[in-house]
Scaffold this active site. Structure first.
Site, PDB file in Angstrom:
ATOM      1  N   GLU A 113       0.823  -1.224   0.000  1.00 15.22           N
ATOM      2  CA  GLU A 113       0.000   0.000   0.000  1.00 15.22           C
ATOM      3  C   GLU A 113       0.852   1.267   0.000  1.00 15.22           C
ATOM      4  O   GLU A 113       1.208   1.794   1.056  1.00 15.22           O
ATOM      5  CB  GLU A 113      -0.932   0.024   1.215  1.00 15.22           C
ATOM      6  CG  GLU A 113      -1.824   1.254   1.255  1.00 15.22           C
ATOM      7  CD  GLU A 113      -2.777   1.291   2.442  1.00 15.22           C
ATOM      8  OE1 GLU A 113      -3.525   2.274   2.564  1.00 15.22           O
ATOM      9  OE2 GLU A 113      -2.758   0.351   3.251  1.00 15.22           O
ATOM     10  N   LYS A 156      -2.370  -1.991  -3.221  1.00 10.40           N
ATOM     11  CA  LYS A 156      -3.437  -1.157  -2.646  1.00 10.40           C
ATOM     12  C   LYS A 156      -3.023   0.312  -2.744  1.00 10.40           C
ATOM     13  O   LYS A 156      -2.403   0.861  -1.834  1.00 10.40           O
ATOM     14  CB  LYS A 156      -3.714  -1.539  -1.188  1.00 10.40           C
ATOM     15  CG  LYS A 156      -4.829  -0.704  -0.550  1.00 10.40           C
ATOM     16  CD  LYS A 156      -5.195  -1.155   0.846  1.00 10.40           C
ATOM     17  CE  LYS A 156      -6.255  -0.228   1.434  1.00 10.40           C
ATOM     18  NZ  LYS A 156      -6.743  -0.676   2.758  1.00 10.40           N
TER      19      LYS A 156
END
Length: 344
Positions: free
Chosen positions: A178, A220
């Site tokens: 992420e 992500k």
């Protein structure tokens, strides 16, 4: 130990058509702010009650493939004494775990942050796997100003993301990588596009250097969107087009899926933007969601710590999950926001 083939299969399960990931991994400080916003004091019991309300939502597994948990939550039981991981499994969902320990200021780089948690990570990953986790998540934060981000900050965070991913795969866990470029600021969508592309290129260079198998991970990221203070806000079609353009230029096709974060967008905007991406046509990866606030916020406001509101809050959560499920195939419409019965 999970085989490499099974890691790739698990990654694909997490981005199965019509499903996405629920991010319920708020740290102690973040969940405290969320609960206090609805008049609930944060304690081990109230945090458990809130997350139990989310996890036990009937039918949630129809739209949610996996749930990212916090260290406290993965060890908890329901008020009735059943491990929360068993509830997740019974719903057909896959448990995951946030493994970074948060961001701190980056030494000698004012305004920039670095994510901590690499020390002792191999042992913690082994413990989480024994507890029942099947995937992991690590978040890096990139801030945009007129001068930021620096290349040094991007490279440093990319290296940490890659080390986390390599260690996760070594322990038989699918890493969700992420790198979040924040919405905070007055920057344009073009500036976000440039910084996001630069960040993603650095991340995948680092992942390659650390021998991370792209087929066995998920990304992500943020969507490509103007800063919250920008006077010229793009419409959903512009966000979708810019996001897909950026990711086609920087994300290898071998990655099974992209699970977008909402990043401060309201729940309707996050759904509309995902829906518009799917209306633009096919991408080389599954385009899915891993929302926290954009799934939880309406349910949290309804629940507000009152047991008698639990079922109504669960219906709202299920509705949001269903709207995002439909967005994964471009079938979401604004009219669905007016009718909770559309989940039937």
């Amino acid at each position: 130990m999970t085989t490499e083939h099974n890691l790739g299969h698990l990654a694909k399960r997490l981005v199965a058509p019509g499903k996405g990931v629920l991010a319920a991994d708020e740290s102690f400080s973040t969940i405290k702010k969320r609960l206090e916003s609805v008049g609930v004091e944060s304690s081990e019991t109230t945090r458990r009650d809130y997350r139990q309300m989310l996890i036990t939502t009937p039918g949630l597994g129809d739209f949610i493939s996996g749930i990212i948990l916090f260290d406290e939550t993965i060890r908890q039981t329901t008020a009735e004494g059943e491990p929360l991981l068993e509830v997740i499994g019974r719903q057909g969902m896959i448990p995951g775990i946030k493994v970074d320990t948060g961001t701190v200021g980056m030494a000698r780089f004012p305004g920039e942050t670095i994510t901590e948690g690499l020390d002792g990570l191999r042992g913690r990953l082994r413990e989480y796997r024994e507890l029942g986790a099947r995937f992991t998540k690590w978040r890096a934060v990139i801030r945009i100003t007129d001068e930021l981000p620096t290349e040094t900050c991007i490279r440093a965070n990319a290296h940490l993301l890659a080390r986390f991913a390599a260690l996760s795969q070594e322990e038989g866990l699918v890493p969700i990588v992420e790198p979040e470029v924040l919405m905070d600021g007055d920057h344009s969508i073009a500036r976000c596009h440039a910084v996001t592309e630069m960040t993603l290129r650095a991340v995948f260079d680092a992942l390659f250097d650390q021998r991370v198998a792209f087929e066995e991970m998920l990304l992500k990221p943020n969507m490509v969107i103007a800063g919250t203070g920008c006077q010229s806000q793009p419409d959903a079609a512009e966000v979708a087009e810019a996001t897909l353009n950026c990711f086609r230029r920087s994300v290898p096709a071998a990655v099974p899926g992209i699970v977008f974060l909402s990043g401060g967008q309201d729940e309707v905007s996050a759904t509309r933007h995902l829906n518009e991406m799917h209306r633009l046509g096919r991408a080389p990866w599954e385009l899915s969601f891993s929302y926290g606030r954009a799934l939880q916020a309406p349910a949290l406001n309804e629940w507000a710590g009152h047991h008698e509101n639990r079922r109504a809050a669960q219906e709202i959560l299920l509705h949001r999950a269903h709207c995002n499920s439909l967005a994964r195939s471009g079938r979401y419409t604004q009219e669905m926001e007016l009718d909770l019965c559309s989940i039937s």
